[in-house]
Design a protein around this motif. Structure first.
Motif, short mmCIF file in Angstrom:
data_model
loop_
_atom_site.label_atom_id
_atom_site.label_comp_id
_atom_site.label_asym_id
_atom_site.label_seq_id
_atom_site.Cartn_x
_atom_site.Cartn_y
_atom_site.Cartn_z
N LYS A 9 -22.51 8.24 9.55
CA LYS A 9 -21.65 7.11 9.90
C LYS A 9 -21.21 6.35 8.65
N ALA A 10 -22.13 6.17 7.71
CA ALA A 10 -21.77 5.46 6.47
C ALA A 10 -20.76 6.26 5.66
N LEU A 11 -20.96 7.56 5.58
CA LEU A 11 -20.05 8.42 4.83
C LEU A 11 -18.65 8.38 5.44
N ALA A 12 -18.57 8.44 6.75
CA ALA A 12 -17.27 8.37 7.43
C ALA A 12 -16.60 7.02 7.20
N ALA A 13 -17.38 5.94 7.26
CA ALA A 13 -16.83 4.60 7.06
C ALA A 13 -16.32 4.42 5.64
N ALA A 14 -16.92 5.12 4.69
CA ALA A 14 -16.50 5.01 3.29
C ALA A 14 -15.24 5.81 3.01
N GLY A 15 -14.89 6.74 3.91
CA GLY A 15 -13.71 7.56 3.70
C GLY A 15 -13.89 8.60 2.61
N GLY A 63 -18.45 16.35 -0.76
CA GLY A 63 -18.48 16.79 -2.16
C GLY A 63 -18.38 15.68 -3.17
N GLU A 64 -18.02 14.48 -2.72
CA GLU A 64 -17.91 13.34 -3.65
C GLU A 64 -19.25 12.63 -3.86
N ILE A 65 -20.24 12.93 -3.04
CA ILE A 65 -21.55 12.29 -3.17
C ILE A 65 -22.36 13.02 -4.24
N GLY A 66 -22.82 12.27 -5.24
CA GLY A 66 -23.59 12.88 -6.33
C GLY A 66 -25.07 12.59 -6.28
N LEU A 67 -25.49 11.67 -5.39
CA LEU A 67 -26.90 11.31 -5.30
C LEU A 67 -27.22 10.93 -3.86
N VAL A 68 -28.32 11.46 -3.36
CA VAL A 68 -28.81 11.11 -2.01
C VAL A 68 -30.28 10.76 -2.13
N THR A 69 -30.64 9.58 -1.65
CA THR A 69 -32.05 9.20 -1.66
C THR A 69 -32.41 8.57 -0.33
N VAL A 70 -33.59 8.92 0.17
CA VAL A 70 -34.08 8.39 1.45
C VAL A 70 -35.38 7.64 1.20
N ALA A 71 -35.42 6.39 1.60
CA ALA A 71 -36.64 5.60 1.56
C ALA A 71 -37.37 5.79 2.88
#
Length: 314
Positions: A62-68, A72-80
């Motif tokens: 949902k956050a990715l869609a809202a950001a438009g 492939g544009e995401i370079g870092l993913v972290t989960v707390a």
């Protein structure tokens, strides 16, 4: 770029609602007893086959869609998270795979209930250093897996859910300097230890006294480092541990009715590292916060650890 900003948010909670009356059929408690001590009315509980990665992916999508943005544009993913069962691959790597993110660095952060603000700071530092241009920061917990449903002092507190934020590099910083640390001398006050299937336990009075005496200074330091006076805050989102703690902090900081204060704990319970992004995303979704408004994020929990920063609302 000299900083980063939160550009979009998303949240997800399971469908099942567990009320205080439901809990009264499991243990010796009541709706009045729970509300008076915690402020909690309901919490969401995930299904047996719904994992931390499932919750995290739903919120992150949902956050990715809202950001438009495209994956492939995401370079870092972290989960707390402190409740994920899988050790490897990490929950973050699972989320990246499910969302089709091709080659981002992916890792989990376990700092208990302080996890999301800790992960947010780490991602901000990475974007400031040029390691990525866009990042996904997620707080996700399935605390029901770690709940002792025979212990009335703790089973009434916990819930499941996830919240996610997209960070993007920016010329004008939208995430203030973090104030973080830990007090290991009180590390046993909140515990998930002993075996592969631990149950959550805590010394509630120790946590309450520590939070209400130590956190106001952390909040003031975060505002000072961000160059924002407390009176200028548009919102305050603390870890949703207990409504009594939140109300004490509101009084100690001298907040008035103009400042929006997250009280999602009433509906969601304590969702540990998910509580701050979950509550923030809901406030933004309901348009209770103005775009660009300074919002204090303040988290605390196992360790005893804390982390907080002032962010600009997307």
């Amino acid at each position: 770029m000299t900083g980063s900003r939160i550009t979009a948010l998303g949240h997800h909670q399971p469908e099942r609602v567990l009320t205080n009356d439901d809990l009264a059929r499991l243990v010796d408690t009541s709706d009045e007893w729970i509300r008076r001590r915690t402020g909690i009315a309901t919490r969401r509980i995930a299904g047996a086959r719904e994992s931390v990665a499932d919750l995290a992916t739903a919120a992150a999508g949902k956050a990715l869609a809202a950001a438009g943005l495209v994956p492939g544009e995401i370079g870092l993913v972290t989960v707390a998270t402190c409740s994920a069962i899988d050790r490897c691959p990490s929950t973050a790597a699972q989320v990246a795979g499910r969302l089709g993110i091709p080659d981002a660095v992916a890792f989990d952060v376990n700092n208990g209930c302080a996890g999301f603000c800790t992960a947010l700071a780490l991602a901000d530092h990475s974007l400031r250093a040029g390691a990525a241009r866009h990042a996904l920061v997620i707080g996700a917990e399935k605390m029901s897996d770690l709940t002792d449903w025979t212990d009335r002092s703790t089973c009434v507190l916990l819930g499941d859910g996830a919240g996610a934020a997209v960070l993007s590099a920016a010329a004008e910083p939208g995430i203030g300097p973090v104030v973080w640390g830990s007090d290991p001398t009180r590390g046993q006050a909140v515990r998930l230890v002993d075996d592969w299937h631990p149950a959550f336990s805590q010394d509630g009075q120790t946590v309450f006294r520590w939070a209400t005496t130590e956190l106001p200074a952390v909040a003031l330091a975060a505002c000072e480092r961000a160059g924002v006076a407390v009176a200028e805050l548009g919102g305050v989102v603390t870890h949703q541990a207990n409504l009594r703690i939140i109300e004490v902090l509101v009084r100690q900081l001298g907040l008035d009715q103009r400042t929006v204060v997250a009280r999602d704990v009433v509906d969601s319970g304590n969702t540990s590292a998910a509580s701050v992004p979950l509550a923030l995303a809901k406030l933004v979704e309901r348009r209770e916060l103005e775009p660009g408004a300074p919002v204090l994020l303040l988290s605390f929990g196992g360790g005893l650890s804390w982390a907080g920063q002032v962010v600009r609302c997307p």
